[in-house]
Design a protein around this motif. Structure first.
Motif, mmCIF file in Angstrom:
data_model
loop_
_atom_site.group_PDB
_atom_site.id
_atom_site.type_symbol
_atom_site.label_atom_id
_atom_site.label_comp_id
_atom_site.label_asym_id
_atom_site.label_seq_id
_atom_site.Cartn_x
_atom_site.Cartn_y
_atom_site.Cartn_z
ATOM 1 N N VAL A 177 2.989 8.655 4.715
ATOM 2 C CA VAL A 177 2.716 9.934 5.387
ATOM 3 C C VAL A 177 4.021 10.618 5.781
ATOM 4 N N LYS A 178 4.951 9.877 6.361
ATOM 5 C CA LYS A 178 6.221 10.472 6.777
ATOM 6 C C LYS A 178 7.012 10.999 5.579
ATOM 7 N N ARG A 179 6.975 10.251 4.502
ATOM 8 C CA ARG A 179 7.686 10.710 3.301
ATOM 9 C C ARG A 179 7.070 11.995 2.757
ATOM 10 N N ARG A 180 5.768 12.056 2.694
ATOM 11 C CA ARG A 180 5.109 13.256 2.166
ATOM 12 C C ARG A 180 5.312 14.443 3.102
ATOM 13 N N LEU A 181 5.374 14.192 4.394
ATOM 14 C CA LEU A 181 5.672 15.281 5.329
ATOM 15 C C LEU A 181 7.078 15.829 5.085
ATOM 16 N N ALA A 182 8.032 14.933 4.826
ATOM 17 C CA ALA A 182 9.392 15.373 4.514
ATOM 18 C C ALA A 182 9.409 16.187 3.224
ATOM 19 N N MET A 183 8.615 15.779 2.237
ATOM 20 C CA MET A 183 8.552 16.519 0.980
ATOM 21 C C MET A 183 7.891 17.877 1.182
ATOM 22 N N CYS A 184 6.908 17.969 2.064
ATOM 23 C CA CYS A 184 6.297 19.261 2.393
ATOM 24 C C CYS A 184 7.338 20.192 3.016
ATOM 25 N N ALA A 185 8.123 19.645 3.956
ATOM 26 C CA ALA A 185 9.157 20.459 4.589
ATOM 27 C C ALA A 185 10.178 20.941 3.560
ATOM 28 N N ARG A 186 10.546 20.057 2.609
ATOM 29 C CA ARG A 186 11.481 20.453 1.544
ATOM 30 C C ARG A 186 10.899 21.583 0.694
ATOM 31 N N LYS A 240 16.579 15.251 7.760
ATOM 32 C CA LYS A 240 16.526 14.433 8.976
ATOM 33 C C LYS A 240 15.361 13.444 8.925
ATOM 34 N N MET A 241 14.192 13.914 8.464
ATOM 35 C CA MET A 241 13.028 13.035 8.387
ATOM 36 C C MET A 241 13.277 11.890 7.408
ATOM 37 N N MET A 242 13.918 12.197 6.286
ATOM 38 C CA MET A 242 14.192 11.155 5.297
ATOM 39 C C MET A 242 15.192 10.141 5.835
ATOM 40 N N ARG A 243 16.244 10.626 6.491
ATOM 41 C CA ARG A 243 17.243 9.704 7.054
ATOM 42 C C ARG A 243 16.614 8.805 8.113
ATOM 43 N N ASP A 244 15.791 9.396 8.993
ATOM 44 C CA ASP A 244 15.131 8.595 10.025
ATOM 45 C C ASP A 244 14.213 7.544 9.413
ATOM 46 N N LEU A 245 13.521 7.928 8.353
ATOM 47 C CA LEU A 245 12.605 7.000 7.694
ATOM 48 C C LEU A 245 13.363 5.831 7.074
ATOM 49 N N LYS A 291 -0.059 15.923 9.002
ATOM 50 C CA LYS A 291 0.251 15.833 10.429
ATOM 51 C C LYS A 291 -0.872 15.124 11.187
ATOM 52 N N GLN A 292 -2.113 15.389 10.774
ATOM 53 C CA GLN A 292 -3.234 14.665 11.372
ATOM 54 C C GLN A 292 -3.170 13.188 10.993
ATOM 55 N N ALA A 293 -2.816 12.923 9.733
ATOM 56 C CA ALA A 293 -2.682 11.534 9.283
ATOM 57 C C ALA A 293 -1.567 10.820 10.042
ATOM 58 N N LEU A 294 -0.475 11.536 10.334
ATOM 59 C CA LEU A 294 0.645 10.927 11.056
ATOM 60 C C LEU A 294 0.223 10.540 12.472
ATOM 61 N N LYS A 295 -0.491 11.424 13.138
ATOM 62 C CA LYS A 295 -0.939 11.136 14.494
ATOM 63 C C LYS A 295 -1.844 9.902 14.534
ATOM 64 N N ALA A 296 -2.805 9.853 13.593
ATOM 65 C CA ALA A 296 -3.704 8.697 13.533
ATOM 66 C C ALA A 296 -2.963 7.441 13.079
ATOM 67 N N GLY A 297 -2.064 7.586 12.105
ATOM 68 C CA GLY A 297 -1.345 6.436 11.571
ATOM 69 C C GLY A 297 -0.432 5.785 12.579
ATOM 70 N N GLU A 298 0.261 6.585 13.394
ATOM 71 C CA GLU A 298 1.148 6.017 14.405
ATOM 72 C C GLU A 298 0.364 5.240 15.463
ATOM 73 N N MET A 299 -0.803 5.743 15.808
ATOM 74 C CA MET A 299 -1.625 5.051 16.803
ATOM 75 C C MET A 299 -2.106 3.700 16.267
ATOM 76 N N THR A 343 1.750 -0.131 7.936
ATOM 77 C CA THR A 343 3.143 0.278 7.715
ATOM 78 C C THR A 343 3.253 1.127 6.462
ATOM 79 N N ASN A 344 2.592 0.684 5.389
ATOM 80 C CA ASN A 344 2.602 1.450 4.134
ATOM 81 C C ASN A 344 2.051 2.854 4.342
ATOM 82 N N VAL A 345 0.952 2.951 5.086
ATOM 83 C CA VAL A 345 0.335 4.259 5.331
ATOM 84 C C VAL A 345 1.299 5.154 6.100
ATOM 85 N N LEU A 346 1.933 4.600 7.140
ATOM 86 C CA LEU A 346 2.842 5.398 7.966
ATOM 87 C C LEU A 346 4.051 5.882 7.172
ATOM 88 N N VAL A 347 4.641 4.997 6.381
ATOM 89 C CA VAL A 347 5.805 5.382 5.568
ATOM 90 C C VAL A 347 5.407 6.444 4.547
#
Length: 504
Positions: A256-265, A275-280, A219-227, A250-254
């Motif tokens: 991070v989002k994928r790993r966050l979705a896997m954490c939620a799973r 939802k996170m996977m579909r949005d990605l 989540k910290q990586a996502l905040k920094a990566g989006e910026m 772009t690679n970093v952001l994708v």
């Protein structure tokens, strides 16, 4: 007169019945006399002859197996004797048009023995390391981890890293072999720049000992990566260097989002993960080579949203796209689901297969031809290990990775594993042997065993194909030949003793 005739007939029948034991005794006496007149030479000649004949049968069986991959006796019994006693094969081959098209397309799109990043790879600190602490066994090979290090350098670094001190430190961190040195370098990068997304990624992957801790880092990586990603978008057209930096961000952001979705799973928030996977996938449609749809398929199966699974398969199970075990076996599972609950091999052999059952069997045959190693893991005939970070499509490593996550989905559907058990071995009778060509896919690559041994840990017994188990009749004829040869040798060495044994 009729009464006398009936009595006479009854007496005749009784006499005939009483004469049977007498005839048997006469026959046994004749056999005894015959055996008593036989000499040791006869027994020796008999055993030598039987040994010679069984040896010839064994040699012929072995030659037939080496050339065609099946036992001749077994093939004759299946092809000619089974229909006579009421059994029949009811699994017709798939249409030739589909076979040829997929064969040619796959041949063009799938290089032989290319190693792929495992879409469902586990977390180093939270899963692989915990396994090593408990068992004392290293679940990852050096070759596998070295491939991951190369991936990280490709995805998370670029030529402009020298402009930012934190990225320069991380560029060195990804090359470090020692995990503690990598973690230490990540903290150094964060001291230089508290918004270094790749440093948080490294800590989430390797320092976090639970999925909850890993999710916090991501989540910290996502905040920094989006910026950083937004900044790169604004100036990516200024120079080729800025364009390279945008690709990296772009690679970093994708990632991070994928790993966050896997954490939620993994933490049970499956709908959120879907939802996170579909949005990605909508946000970055060009990154289909990352196989995010395989993560989505597994999550949808966990939700038992089979209609959504079918919709995803309709998009990605295309003749022009590379296949995977996840695609082929999920398609087979959905078709098996329609018939598995009421399927019975005995009933099917009597009435024949219905259209839905034929479709299910064909889908299983297709999946098994693509990766023949999977059924033994799904049927728990082989033990599983933790899946590697990289897999070889159609290899044992892919089979381990698929079964590790999807075995529970097959168990959930009643009768699916029973249908697989009854039908999967029939695939090998349809594939030409030796494997100069395939049936539905291109020929099975010959280099998979070597690559799988590099990817899988040493304590795992690697599954090998097209190595085939010897048929029963080869074992039988070999045993018969050996036994009769041993009898001949004993008769030659101890003739009197063997004659007494034979008479007894």
């Amino acid at each position: 007169a009729r009464g006398l005739l009936a009595v006479a007939a009854g007496l005749g029948l009784l006499y005939a019945v009483l004469r049977v034991p007498v005839r048997l005794r006469d026959g046994l006496a004749a056999v005894t006399v015959f055996l008593s007149t036989l000499t040791p030479k006869f027994y020796f000649a008999l055993t030598v002859t039987s040994s010679f004949i069984s040896g010839l049968i064994f040699v012929f069986e072995w030659w037939h197996f080496r050339k065609y991959g099946t036992s001749f006796i077994e093939q004759v019994s299946v092809s000619h004797l089974r229909p006579l006693i009421g059994g029949a094969e009811n699994s017709p081959p798939a249409p030739a048009a589909f076979s040829a098209g997929e064969n040619e397309t796959s041949r063009q799109n799938m290089p032989e023995c290319k190693v792929w990043r495992n879409p469902l790879n586990l977390f180093r600190g939270a899963e692989y390391s915990r396994y090593m602490w408990v068992t004392g066994k290293e679940p990852l090979t050096y070759y596998d981890m070295n491939l991951s290090a190369q991936d990280h350098q490709t995805f998370f670094t670029c030529d402009t890293d020298t402009l930012r001190p934190s990225d320069t430190v991380m560029q060195k961190a990804w090359r470090e072999r020692n995990p503690q040195a990598r973690i230490k370098a990540a903290y150094q990068a964060l001291e230089l720049n508290n918004d270094c997304a790749t440093a948080y990624v490294l800590l989430a992957e390797e320092e976090a000992t639970t999925i909850v801790d890993a999710e916090k880092y991501f989540k910290q990586a996502l905040k920094a990566g989006e910026m950083i990603y937004r900044k790169s978008q604004n100036c990516h057209s200024q120079s080729p260097q800025h364009e390279a930096q945008l690709r990296r961000d772009t690679n970093v952001l994708v990632y991070v989002k994928r790993r966050l979705a896997m954490c939620a799973r993994k933490l049970g928030r499956i709908r959120e993960a879907v939802k996170m996977m579909r949005d990605l996938m909508k946000e970055f449609p060009l990154l289909s080579m990352l196989n995010i749809h395989e993560n989505l398929l597994e999550a949808l199966l966990e939700l038992q949203a089979y209609a959504d699974v079918q919709a995803v398969l309709a998009k990605y199970d295309d003749i022009s796209l590379p296949k995977s075990a996840a695609i082929c076996y999920t398609a087979a599972l959905l078709k098996a689901r329609a018939v598995s609950e009421r399927f019975s091999p005995e009933t099917a052999s009597k009435r024949g297969l219905s259209t839905a059952e034929i479709n299910a069997v064909e889908a299983i045959h297709r999946a098994v031809e693509f990766n023949p190693h999977v059924p033994k893991y799904l049927l728990e005939m082989k033990s599983l290990v933790l899946p590697p970070e990289h897999i070889l499509k159609r290899g044992d490593s892919e089979a381990v990775a698929y079964a590790f996550f999807h075995l529970q989905h097959w168990k959930r559907i009643e009768g699916a594993l029973n249908l697989l058990h009854c039908t999967w071995e029939g695939t090998f009778r349809m594939i030409p042997y030796p494997l100069e060509k395939g049936h539905l896919f291109y020929p099975y690559p010959s280099c998979t065993e070597t690559a799988d041994r590099e990817l899988l840990p040493t304590f795992h017994e690697v599954s090998v194909y097209p190595q085939k188990e010897l048929p029963f009749f080869i074992h039988f004829t070999a045993g018969l030949c050996s036994f009769s040869a041993m009898l001949a040798l004993l008769t030659h060495q101890f003739p009197e003793l063997m004659v007494i044994f034979a008479k007894a």
